[in-house]
Design a protein around this motif. Structure first.
Motif, PDB file in Angstrom:
ATOM      1  N   MET A   1       0.851  -1.188   0.000  1.00 33.39           N
ATOM      2  CA  MET A   1       0.000   0.000   0.000  1.00 33.39           C
ATOM      3  C   MET A   1       0.891   1.243   0.000  1.00 33.39           C
ATOM      4  SD  MET A   1      -2.951   1.400   2.668  1.00 33.39           S
ATOM      5  CE  MET A   1      -2.245   0.708   4.109  1.00 33.39           C
ATOM      6  N   GLN A   2       0.592   2.168  -0.885  1.00 31.28           N
ATOM      7  CA  GLN A   2       1.294   3.450  -0.942  1.00 31.28           C
ATOM      8  C   GLN A   2       0.775   4.341   0.180  1.00 31.28           C
ATOM      9  OE1 GLN A   2       3.628   4.487  -3.460  1.00 31.28           O
ATOM     10  NE2 GLN A   2       3.653   2.308  -3.903  1.00 31.28           N
ATOM     11  N   THR A   3       1.671   5.044   0.841  1.00 33.59           N
ATOM     12  CA  THR A   3       1.293   5.919   1.943  1.00 33.59           C
ATOM     13  C   THR A   3       1.740   7.346   1.647  1.00 33.59           C
ATOM     14  OG1 THR A   3       1.557   4.096   3.493  1.00 33.59           O
ATOM     15  CG2 THR A   3       1.495   6.296   4.427  1.00 33.59           C
ATOM     16  N   PHE A   4       0.824   8.293   1.810  1.00 32.94           N
ATOM     17  CA  PHE A   4       1.102   9.685   1.487  1.00 32.94           C
ATOM     18  C   PHE A   4       0.750  10.606   2.642  1.00 32.94           C
ATOM     19  CE2 PHE A   4       0.125   7.582  -2.508  1.00 32.94           C
ATOM     20  CZ  PHE A   4       1.218   7.953  -3.283  1.00 32.94           C
ATOM     21  N   ILE A   5       1.491  11.696   2.738  1.00 37.67           N
ATOM     22  CA  ILE A   5       1.098  12.813   3.594  1.00 37.67           C
ATOM     23  C   ILE A   5       0.375  13.791   2.676  1.00 37.67           C
ATOM     24  CG2 ILE A   5       1.897  14.761   4.981  1.00 37.67           C
ATOM     25  CD1 ILE A   5       4.287  13.013   5.813  1.00 37.67           C
ATOM     26  N   ARG A  22      -7.933   7.068  -0.138  1.00 35.12           N
ATOM     27  CA  ARG A  22      -8.212   5.825   0.593  1.00 35.12           C
ATOM     28  C   ARG A  22      -9.067   4.874  -0.243  1.00 35.12           C
ATOM     29  NH1 ARG A  22      -8.981   9.408   5.747  1.00 35.12           N
ATOM     30  NH2 ARG A  22      -6.903   9.211   6.658  1.00 35.12           N
ATOM     31  N   SER A  23      -9.951   5.422  -1.064  1.00 36.79           N
ATOM     32  CA  SER A  23     -10.831   4.572  -1.879  1.00 36.79           C
ATOM     33  C   SER A  23     -10.068   3.792  -2.938  1.00 36.79           C
ATOM     34  CB  SER A  23     -11.934   5.407  -2.526  1.00 36.79           C
ATOM     35  OG  SER A  23     -11.430   6.167  -3.612  1.00 36.79           O
ATOM     36  N   VAL A  24      -8.863   4.256  -3.283  1.00 35.94           N
ATOM     37  CA  VAL A  24      -8.038   3.530  -4.248  1.00 35.94           C
ATOM     38  C   VAL A  24      -6.913   2.763  -3.557  1.00 35.94           C
ATOM     39  CG1 VAL A  24      -8.614   5.010  -6.207  1.00 35.94           C
ATOM     40  CG2 VAL A  24      -6.615   5.560  -4.793  1.00 35.94           C
ATOM     41  N   GLY A  27      -2.753   4.704   1.853  1.00 36.53           N
ATOM     42  CA  GLY A  27      -2.748   5.191   3.230  1.00 36.53           C
ATOM     43  C   GLY A  27      -2.543   6.694   3.180  1.00 36.53           C
ATOM     44  N   VAL A  28      -3.250   7.440   4.023  1.00 40.60           N
ATOM     45  CA  VAL A  28      -3.182   8.895   3.982  1.00 40.60           C
ATOM     46  C   VAL A  28      -3.048   9.457   5.392  1.00 40.60           C
ATOM     47  CG1 VAL A  28      -4.344  11.020   3.244  1.00 40.60           C
ATOM     48  CG2 VAL A  28      -4.708   8.912   1.973  1.00 40.60           C
ATOM     49  N   PHE A  29      -2.122  10.399   5.539  1.00 40.66           N
ATOM     50  CA  PHE A  29      -1.977  11.168   6.765  1.00 40.66           C
ATOM     51  C   PHE A  29      -2.308  12.612   6.415  1.00 40.66           C
ATOM     52  CE2 PHE A  29       0.788   7.542   7.295  1.00 40.66           C
ATOM     53  CZ  PHE A  29       0.511   7.133   8.597  1.00 40.66           C
ATOM     54  N   ASP A  48       5.693   7.191   1.180  1.00 45.77           N
ATOM     55  CA  ASP A  48       5.954   7.085  -0.255  1.00 45.77           C
ATOM     56  C   ASP A  48       5.968   8.428  -0.967  1.00 45.77           C
ATOM     57  OD1 ASP A  48       6.139   4.159  -0.652  1.00 45.77           O
ATOM     58  OD2 ASP A  48       4.100   4.233   0.162  1.00 45.77           O
ATOM     59  N   GLY A  49       5.311   9.415  -0.399  1.00 43.84           N
ATOM     60  CA  GLY A  49       5.279  10.717  -1.047  1.00 43.84           C
ATOM     61  C   GLY A  49       4.456  11.714  -0.261  1.00 43.84           C
ATOM     62  N   ILE A  50       4.567  12.961  -0.683  1.00 45.35           N
ATOM     63  CA  ILE A  50       3.810  14.054  -0.069  1.00 45.35           C
ATOM     64  C   ILE A  50       3.048  14.771  -1.175  1.00 45.35           C
ATOM     65  CG2 ILE A  50       3.957  16.230   1.205  1.00 45.35           C
ATOM     66  CD1 ILE A  50       6.589  15.178   2.409  1.00 45.35           C
TER      67      ILE A  50
END
Length: 99
Positions: A1-5, A22-24, A27-29, A48-50
């Motif tokens: 899972m890709q996680t982004f700020i 989140r629907s795709v 992970g989101v912060f 993974d990215g911002i």
């Protein structure tokens, strides 16, 4: 899972974008300011990215936040801007659109 700020000062846009990501399966912060993004990024072991609005308003602006984050991380950062301009309905773009 890709996680982004996700950095977006407008609460409604921030919630909508976080829901979309989140629907795709991402992970989101979500945070509302450049300063919060720097703090969160500094405390995160992996991201993974911002995704950052380029117009953050008061406080730490996007350029300063990117500079601060770059001092300790090379994470990909995408700056975006949701500004749009409304044209009058009699403009050429409305005439050519089928809706």
């Amino acid at each position: 899972m890709q996680t982004f700020i996700l950095v977006e000062p407008n609460e409604l846009y921030r919630l909508g974008l976080a829901l979309l990501l989140r629907s795709v399966g991402c992970g989101v912060f979500p945070v509302s300011s450049g300063g919060a993004a720097v703090t969160l990024m500094y405390s995160r072991e992996f991201c993974d990215g911002i995704l950052m609005n380029s117009n953050l308003g008061a406080g730490v602006n996007a350029a300063d936040a990117v500079s601060m984050i770059r001092s300790f991380s090379q994470v990909p950062i995408l700056l975006f801007d949701a500004t749009f301009h409304v044209r009058p309905c009699d403009s050429f773009c409305c005439e050519s659109m089928p809706f």
